[in-house]
Enzyme design. Structure first.
Site, PDB file in Angstrom:
ATOM      1  N   HIS A   1       2.418  -7.550 -22.839  1.00 18.36           N
ATOM      2  CA  HIS A   1       1.787  -6.607 -23.201  1.00 18.36           C
ATOM      3  C   HIS A   1       1.494  -6.666 -24.785  1.00 18.36           C
ATOM      4  O   HIS A   1       0.530  -6.515 -25.663  1.00 18.36           O
ATOM      5  CB  HIS A   1       2.655  -5.086 -23.163  1.00 18.36           C
ATOM      6  CG  HIS A   1       2.664  -4.731 -21.746  1.00 18.36           C
ATOM      7  ND1 HIS A   1       1.802  -5.073 -20.796  1.00 18.36           N
ATOM      8  CD2 HIS A   1       3.863  -4.389 -21.295  1.00 18.36           C
ATOM      9  CE1 HIS A   1       2.351  -4.750 -19.757  1.00 18.36           C
ATOM     10  NE2 HIS A   1       3.451  -4.085 -19.878  1.00 18.36           N
TER      11      HIS A   1
ATOM     12  N   GLU B   1       9.325   3.410 -26.770  1.00 11.87           N
ATOM     13  CA  GLU B   1       9.205   4.461 -25.613  1.00 11.87           C
ATOM     14  C   GLU B   1      10.517   5.347 -25.737  1.00 11.87           C
ATOM     15  O   GLU B   1      11.726   4.830 -26.190  1.00 11.87           O
ATOM     16  CB  GLU B   1       9.528   3.778 -24.282  1.00 11.87           C
ATOM     17  CG  GLU B   1       8.246   2.728 -24.149  1.00 11.87           C
ATOM     18  CD  GLU B   1       8.479   2.210 -22.453  1.00 11.87           C
ATOM     19  OE1 GLU B   1       7.740   2.660 -21.676  1.00 11.87           O
ATOM     20  OE2 GLU B   1       9.115   1.349 -22.588  1.00 11.87           O
TER      21      GLU B   1
ATOM     22  N   ASP C   1      10.063  -8.000 -20.238  1.00  6.50           N
ATOM     23  CA  ASP C   1       9.160  -6.842 -19.608  1.00  6.50           C
ATOM     24  C   ASP C   1       8.035  -6.358 -20.649  1.00  6.50           C
ATOM     25  O   ASP C   1       7.186  -6.105 -20.167  1.00  6.50           O
ATOM     26  CB  ASP C   1      10.278  -5.865 -19.648  1.00  6.50           C
ATOM     27  CG  ASP C   1       9.453  -4.506 -18.853  1.00  6.50           C
ATOM     28  OD1 ASP C   1       8.870  -4.627 -18.017  1.00  6.50           O
ATOM     29  OD2 ASP C   1      10.085  -3.403 -19.286  1.00  6.50           O
TER      30      ASP C   1
ATOM     31  N   ALA D   1       0.989  -1.321  -0.022  1.00  2.40           N
ATOM     32  CA  ALA D   1       0.023   0.086  -0.122  1.00  2.40           C
ATOM     33  C   ALA D   1       0.841   1.258  -0.046  1.00  2.40           C
ATOM     34  O   ALA D   1       0.465   2.348  -0.479  1.00  2.40           O
ATOM     35  CB  ALA D   1      -0.688   0.127   1.117  1.00  2.40           C
TER      36      ALA D   1
HETATM   37  C1  BG6 Z   1       5.482  -1.961 -17.935  1.00  6.04           C
HETATM   38  C2  BG6 Z   1       7.078  -1.880 -18.202  1.00  6.04           C
HETATM   39  O1  BG6 Z   1       4.853  -3.015 -17.962  1.00  6.04           O
HETATM   40  O2  BG6 Z   1       5.042  -0.993 -19.255  1.00  6.04           O
HETATM   41  C3  BG6 Z   1       7.772  -0.796 -18.366  1.00  6.04           C
HETATM   42  O3  BG6 Z   1       7.692  -2.644 -17.023  1.00  6.04           O
HETATM   43  C4  BG6 Z   1       6.964   0.195 -19.453  1.00  6.04           C
HETATM   44  O4  BG6 Z   1       9.068  -1.009 -18.484  1.00  6.04           O
HETATM   45  C5  BG6 Z   1       5.572   0.225 -19.582  1.00  6.04           C
HETATM   46  O5  BG6 Z   1       7.549   1.257 -19.519  1.00  6.04           O
HETATM   47  C6  BG6 Z   1       4.953   0.647 -20.568  1.00  6.04           C
HETATM   48  O6  BG6 Z   1       3.695   0.950 -20.164  1.00  6.04           O
HETATM   49  P1  BG6 Z   1       2.616   2.159 -21.001  1.00  6.04           P
HETATM   50  O7  BG6 Z   1       1.484   2.291 -20.400  1.00  6.04           O
HETATM   51  O8  BG6 Z   1       3.487   3.470 -20.412  1.00  6.04           O
HETATM   52  O9  BG6 Z   1       3.021   2.099 -22.368  1.00  6.04           O
END
Ligand code: BG6
Length: 504
Positions: free
Chosen positions: A245, A221, A240, A16
């Site tokens: 994702h 990114e 990662d 938390a």
């Molecule tokens: C996270 C990763 O799960 O997703 C990060 O650990 C990454 O390294 C991030 O930067 C990207 O998420 P978003 O929503 O900012 O695109």
């Protein structure tokens, strides 16, 4: 369809006092409170290792929200909704590995009431916390009350550890109680993928290997590894971003239409696609994957040290900050269609996008004219973030007597049409956890299928003692990534190109 308010629930947050709770969970709950989707019957019990009482956590969160306010970059979440929620937040400090804290949680929550346990903690605690919750009877459901657990990523670090974690959890509680989070599924544009496909005949009718040449999925990114060195060096870009994702995006793009919008029907279809991803041999993985790490250079006008020179990173590190892969989903629909995936840090633009490139026209009516050589294929660009939207690239004839064609773009931007306001992306995930809708959460078999497809790359790179290819900060990645796609006669979609076009 108007959403109903969530039922009464106690949300127990492990971790938390951490970053996730204050940056995302609490702001998301404030937004849900504001929109009436959670009411005064939501109680929050924060659990953390730091000493303190209820007021300790409330003040901590107060300070953080004030900081957001003064920062100016976020919309202020500190209003009536926050003050109403604040009084319903309590805190319990203790060691997650000891029985005492679970006994105390048992005393604090209504034994006949709903409870959701949110594990915003390092992954090594996931399995042990679920075991302890179950041992103390805290996961026992009845006809009138639910008990659920939300687990953040990373879920495992390879296929074996993901399987072991699933086995550990599912030995104690049912799959219907497990909500494995992937925050990409909280993004509006990701949720729109199914609607874009299944509510539009003109899109879905062309959605197969007869018409589609290839698919590119990118999550680029600008941010570098920064202060996350310890976590990142043990993880790397592949672990990662890819099995979680990027594969969630791939699954939404490649899945078959579900028979209903029921959670299990959707999860079945996503799982089938992930299980159809071709499992390479180690040699094939070497040939179909490229990894990079950024060197020293300038990023956004600032000097950036090379990845290997970053704090908490070994100068011998072989961890990648960029990865590009060529994959196949071996299904009837996608036979022979390559899926090119790439993701990396310290790149030229923040750009998460899916680009569907269609096959070229047969050229019949343009035969023997110059046009044939210049006619680009149609593309559908789904801009996941930022500047969320979709564009369709088509060719048109330029005005005039001669047959000249130019590609033009039909654009839709969410911001032009809707007031999308400021959300954290966690609102729908938390709401769905409370109402018991698992659509946006990953099932055990999907997680394992994802790891199975990336495992050969992990194995290949563990065996191969070479270091990742160096790329310049602010670039589109290493030259080897361009070669990966160019040898198939294709090019990567230029990063941030729509965003640049918009600005000019
Ligand atoms: C996270 C990763 O799960 O997703 C990060 O650990 C990454 O390294 C991030 O930067 C990207 O998420 P978003 O929503 O900012 O695109």
């Amino acid at each position: 369809m108007v959403s109903k308010p969530a039922p009464p629930v106690t949300l127990v947050i492990f971790g938390a006092t951490g970053d996730l709770t204050r940056r995302l969970l609490i702001p998301a709950i404030i937004n849900l409170t504001r929109s009436g989707l959670v009411g005064k019957d939501l109680e929050i019990l924060g659990v953390g290792i730091e000493e303190g009482n209820d007021e300790f956590l409330r003040t901590r969160l107060d300070e953080f929200l004030s900081h957001l306010n003064s920062g100016g970059e976020e919309e202020t979440p500190k209003d009536e909704a926050w003050f109403s929620l604040r009084s319903r937040i309590s805190y319990l400090s203790g060691d997650f590995t000891k029985n005492q804290i679970f006994e105390e949680i048992g005393r604090r929550i209504d034994p006949a009431g709903n409870a959701a346990f949110y594990l915003a903690v390092p992954p090594s605690f996931f399995g042990p916390i679920v075991e302890k919750l179950a041992e103390h009877g805290l996961m026992t459901e009845s006809d009138n009350c639910f008990r659920r657990v939300a687990i953040e990523k990373p879920f495992g670090t390879d296929l074996a550890s993901a399987r072991a974690l699933n086995a550990q959890i599912l030995a104690r509680i049912a799959e219907s109680q497990v909500y494995r989070l992937d925050h990409f599924l909280g993004k509006e544009t990701v949720q729109n993928l199914m609607t874009a496909r299944f509510a539009n005949m003109m899109i879905e009718a062309l959605w197969n290997s007869n018409y589609i040449d290839h698919v590119q999925i990118t999550a680029a990114e600008i941010v570098d590894v920064g202060s996350r060195g310890k976590f990142y060096d043990a993880t790397g870009a592949l672990r990662d971003m890819v099995p979680n994702h990027l594969f969630q995006l791939l699954a939404m793009i490649a899945m078959e239409p579900p028979n209903s919008f029921d959670a299990e029907a959707i999860r079945n279809e996503k799982s089938k696609v992930l299980k159809a991803l071709r499992i390479y041999t180690v040699e094939e993985a070497e040939a179909h994957g490229v990894r990079g790490a950024y060197g020293a250079g300038t990023l956004n006008g600032n000097q950036l040290p090379a990845y290997r020179e970053t704090k908490d990173i070994s100068s011998e590190s072989r961890t990648e900050t960029f990865v590009a892969l060529k994959l196949y989903a071996d299904t009837w629909r996608w036979a022979g269609v390559p899926f090119y995936l790439r993701t990396g840090k310290a790149l030229t633009a923040r750009d998460t996008e899916i680009v569907i490139t269609f096959k070229k026209v047969p050229f019949a009516q343009f035969r023997e004219t110059d046009v044939t050589r210049r006619l680009p294929p149609n593309r559908l660009v789904i801009q996941v973030q930022p500047d969320e939207g979709m564009s369709m690239e088509i060719s048109i004839k330029t005005p005039g007597q001669s047959v000249e064609t130019v590609p033009v773009s039909l654009d839709f931007r969410y911001a032009d049409k809707f007031d999308i306001g400021h959300t954290t992306g966690y609102e729908s995930l938390i709401y769905d956890l409370f109402i018991g809708d698992q659509t946006l959460f990953q099932r055990a078999d999907s997680i394992e299928a994802g790891w199975a497809a990336v495992q050969p790359f992990l194995d290949a790179w563990a065996q191969n003692m070479s270091v990742p290819d160096v790329y310049a900060p602010g670039s589109m990645g290493p030259a080897s990534a361009d070669e990966l796609i160019r040898r198939d006669g294709r090019e990567w979609h230029e990063l941030g190109v729509l965003l640049h076009a918009q600005r000019t």
